[in-house]
Design an enzyme around this catalytic site. Sequence first.
Site, PDB file in Angstrom:
ATOM      1  N   CYS A 112       0.822  -1.227   0.000  1.00 55.60           N
ATOM      2  CA  CYS A 112       0.000   0.000   0.000  1.00 55.60           C
ATOM      3  C   CYS A 112       0.849   1.268   0.000  1.00 55.60           C
ATOM      4  CB  CYS A 112      -0.949   0.009   1.192  1.00 55.60           C
ATOM      5  SG  CYS A 112      -2.085  -1.380   1.177  1.00 55.60           S
ATOM      6  N   HIS A 249      -3.385   7.284   1.876  1.00 54.58           N
ATOM      7  CA  HIS A 249      -3.789   5.946   1.421  1.00 54.58           C
ATOM      8  C   HIS A 249      -5.153   5.651   2.040  1.00 54.58           C
ATOM      9  CE1 HIS A 249      -4.077   1.766   0.756  1.00 54.58           C
ATOM     10  NE2 HIS A 249      -3.814   1.419   2.009  1.00 54.58           N
ATOM     11  N   ASN A 279     -10.146   0.020  -0.290  1.00 46.12           N
ATOM     12  CA  ASN A 279      -8.680   0.045  -0.250  1.00 46.12           C
ATOM     13  C   ASN A 279      -8.135  -0.518  -1.565  1.00 46.12           C
ATOM     14  OD1 ASN A 279      -5.963  -0.394   0.231  1.00 46.12           O
ATOM     15  ND2 ASN A 279      -6.250  -1.200   2.295  1.00 46.12           N
TER      16      ASN A 279
HETATM   17  O1  UT7 Z   1      -3.931  -0.998   3.545  1.00 46.80           O
HETATM   18  C1  UT7 Z   1      -3.187  -1.759   4.415  1.00 46.80           C
HETATM   19  C2  UT7 Z   1      -3.465  -1.377   5.777  1.00 46.80           C
HETATM   20  N1  UT7 Z   1      -4.693  -1.959   6.225  1.00 46.80           N
HETATM   21  C3  UT7 Z   1      -5.370  -1.312   7.099  1.00 46.80           C
HETATM   22  O2  UT7 Z   1      -4.998  -0.232   7.445  1.00 46.80           O
HETATM   23  C4  UT7 Z   1      -6.567  -1.964   7.723  1.00 46.80           C
HETATM   24  C5  UT7 Z   1      -6.516  -1.714   9.187  1.00 46.80           C
HETATM   25  N2  UT7 Z   1      -7.580  -2.309   9.958  1.00 46.80           N
HETATM   26  C6  UT7 Z   1      -8.885  -1.962   9.855  1.00 46.80           C
HETATM   27  O3  UT7 Z   1      -9.269  -1.193   9.021  1.00 46.80           O
HETATM   28  C7  UT7 Z   1      -9.836  -2.516  10.895  1.00 46.80           C
HETATM   29  O4  UT7 Z   1      -9.090  -3.134  11.922  1.00 46.80           O
HETATM   30  C8  UT7 Z   1     -10.859  -3.520  10.326  1.00 46.80           C
HETATM   31  C9  UT7 Z   1     -11.873  -2.796   9.499  1.00 46.80           C
HETATM   32  C10 UT7 Z   1     -10.148  -4.575   9.499  1.00 46.80           C
HETATM   33  C11 UT7 Z   1     -11.607  -4.218  11.474  1.00 46.80           C
HETATM   34  O5  UT7 Z   1     -12.223  -3.261  12.302  1.00 46.80           O
HETATM   35  P1  UT7 Z   1     -12.006  -3.326  13.886  1.00 46.80           P
HETATM   36  O6  UT7 Z   1     -12.855  -2.289  14.464  1.00 46.80           O
HETATM   37  O7  UT7 Z   1     -10.542  -3.258  14.157  1.00 46.80           O
HETATM   38  O8  UT7 Z   1     -12.587  -4.727  14.250  1.00 46.80           O
HETATM   39  P2  UT7 Z   1     -11.864  -6.022  14.895  1.00 46.80           P
HETATM   40  O9  UT7 Z   1     -10.900  -6.613  13.954  1.00 46.80           O
HETATM   41  O10 UT7 Z   1     -11.377  -5.685  16.273  1.00 46.80           O
HETATM   42  O11 UT7 Z   1     -13.115  -7.001  15.020  1.00 46.80           O
HETATM   43  C12 UT7 Z   1     -14.242  -6.671  15.804  1.00 46.80           C
HETATM   44  C13 UT7 Z   1     -15.326  -7.714  15.522  1.00 46.80           C
HETATM   45  C14 UT7 Z   1     -14.818  -9.147  15.612  1.00 46.80           C
HETATM   46  O12 UT7 Z   1     -15.812  -9.947  16.203  1.00 46.80           O
HETATM   47  P3  UT7 Z   1     -15.721 -10.387  17.744  1.00 46.80           P
HETATM   48  O13 UT7 Z   1     -14.440 -11.160  17.846  1.00 46.80           O
HETATM   49  O14 UT7 Z   1     -15.686  -9.105  18.521  1.00 46.80           O
HETATM   50  O15 UT7 Z   1     -16.946 -11.200  17.950  1.00 46.80           O
HETATM   51  C15 UT7 Z   1     -14.665  -9.534  14.157  1.00 46.80           C
HETATM   52  O16 UT7 Z   1     -14.793 -10.934  13.975  1.00 46.80           O
HETATM   53  O17 UT7 Z   1     -15.824  -7.539  14.181  1.00 46.80           O
HETATM   54  C16 UT7 Z   1     -15.825  -8.806  13.529  1.00 46.80           C
HETATM   55  N3  UT7 Z   1     -15.667  -8.578  12.086  1.00 46.80           N
HETATM   56  C17 UT7 Z   1     -16.726  -8.401  11.280  1.00 46.80           C
HETATM   57  N4  UT7 Z   1     -18.036  -8.345  11.523  1.00 46.80           N
HETATM   58  C18 UT7 Z   1     -18.857  -8.135  10.482  1.00 46.80           C
HETATM   59  C19 UT7 Z   1     -14.538  -8.527  11.350  1.00 46.80           C
HETATM   60  N5  UT7 Z   1     -14.828  -8.306  10.062  1.00 46.80           N
HETATM   61  C20 UT7 Z   1     -16.170  -8.238   9.994  1.00 46.80           C
HETATM   62  C21 UT7 Z   1     -17.076  -8.025   8.940  1.00 46.80           C
HETATM   63  N6  UT7 Z   1     -18.404  -7.972   9.239  1.00 46.80           N
HETATM   64  N7  UT7 Z   1     -16.672  -7.846   7.664  1.00 46.80           N
END
Ligand code: UT7
Length: 322
Positions: A112, A249, A279
């Site tokens: 990225c 980005h 992204n």
């Molecule tokens: O370009 C390269 C760099 N990449 C990035 O910068 C991405 C960085 N990360 C992010 O944007 C975020 O961390 C995400 C969007 C990927 C995830 O958001 P988050 O607020 O950090 O959520 P999390 O990973 O802490 O997950 C929270 C909950 C989990 O469920 P439990 O364990 O709390 O029951 C996940 O399983 O959200 C769940 N989850 C989803 N739920 C519905 C993860 N993905 C999804 C989804 N739909 N697509």
Amino acid sequence: MRSIVTGVGAYLPETVVSNDYLAKIVETSDEWIKERTGIHQRRRAAEGQFTSDLAVEAAREALKAAGRTPADVDLIIVATTTPDLTFPATAAIVQRKLGVPVCPAFDVQAVCSGFVYALSVADGFTARGHAKCALVIGAETLTRILDYTDRGTCVLFGDGAGAVVVEALEGQGTTADRGLLSFALRSDGNKQDLLYVDGGPSSTGTVGHIRMVGNQVFRHAVVNIAEAVEAACEKAGVAVADIDWFVPHQANHRILMGVAHRLGLDEAKVISTVALHANTSAASIPLALAVGIADGRVKPGQLVLLEAMGGGFTWGACLLRL
Ligand code: UT7
């Protein structure tokens, strides 16, 4: 010599993939995706449409904006993590498809952060007189390396391309000059396990899929990016507050705003295209820059800050005056 951005172009494939469509494939919802990422939709390249095809469309637009033709180009750098083939470089394929005469053409792989890295490489050529008219392209078909059983990644990425023409022009050596003013590039290979693709020619012999520990990447992103932005500004002798436009980005709207808050930047100065593009990795910065220019917000002479973070980890920032 300064490396001036004289033209910007973008291309998005036609097919729009909605959050609702993805909610039929994995356990997710339009509401969750919008709230946690800011993404409303993403584009997907058509069957038989490759990264080089997206790159060529964006490059044509950038050349037109710069008032140049393929015959003027004497350097092509493509930032991509989804090349058409393991080799030749996508840049060489773009050269053939555009009809650019013999010149250096190669890819830069910094995921990225690739576009910021590629710009710095182009700056090395143009500012030292080794190229007069460089095409720097960020192009990706990330939907080809997504695991559509993994809701933590498959909702985040899209396809697209953005391109800039970089030309050498004499400056005064001050921050009033147009062009690429400073860079801060970083990598920390120890963080590989948090964001990577689980395949490759030398390891598995397969292409692999994106794997990410999203919340940990998120934590690092805000801190790392803010440090690189401050370093790039310090190098150029410019205060962060003097930046006219922040073109980051586009990974997650919450990261964009988190970085802006950490830097004390007005949210209104942030160009955010994450809602419509998702992204697009190395393509996201030139795509966002093209949007800001096309809608009249980003104007010639303004100070623009580009920043990114991605797999590696790699991250970095570039300060330029358009
Ligand atoms: O370009 C390269 C760099 N990449 C990035 O910068 C991405 C960085 N990360 C992010 O944007 C975020 O961390 C995400 C969007 C990927 C995830 O958001 P988050 O607020 O950090 O959520 P999390 O990973 O802490 O997950 C929270 C909950 C989990 O469920 P439990 O364990 O709390 O029951 C996940 O399983 O959200 C769940 N989850 C989803 N739920 C519905 C993860 N993905 C999804 C989804 N739909 N697509």
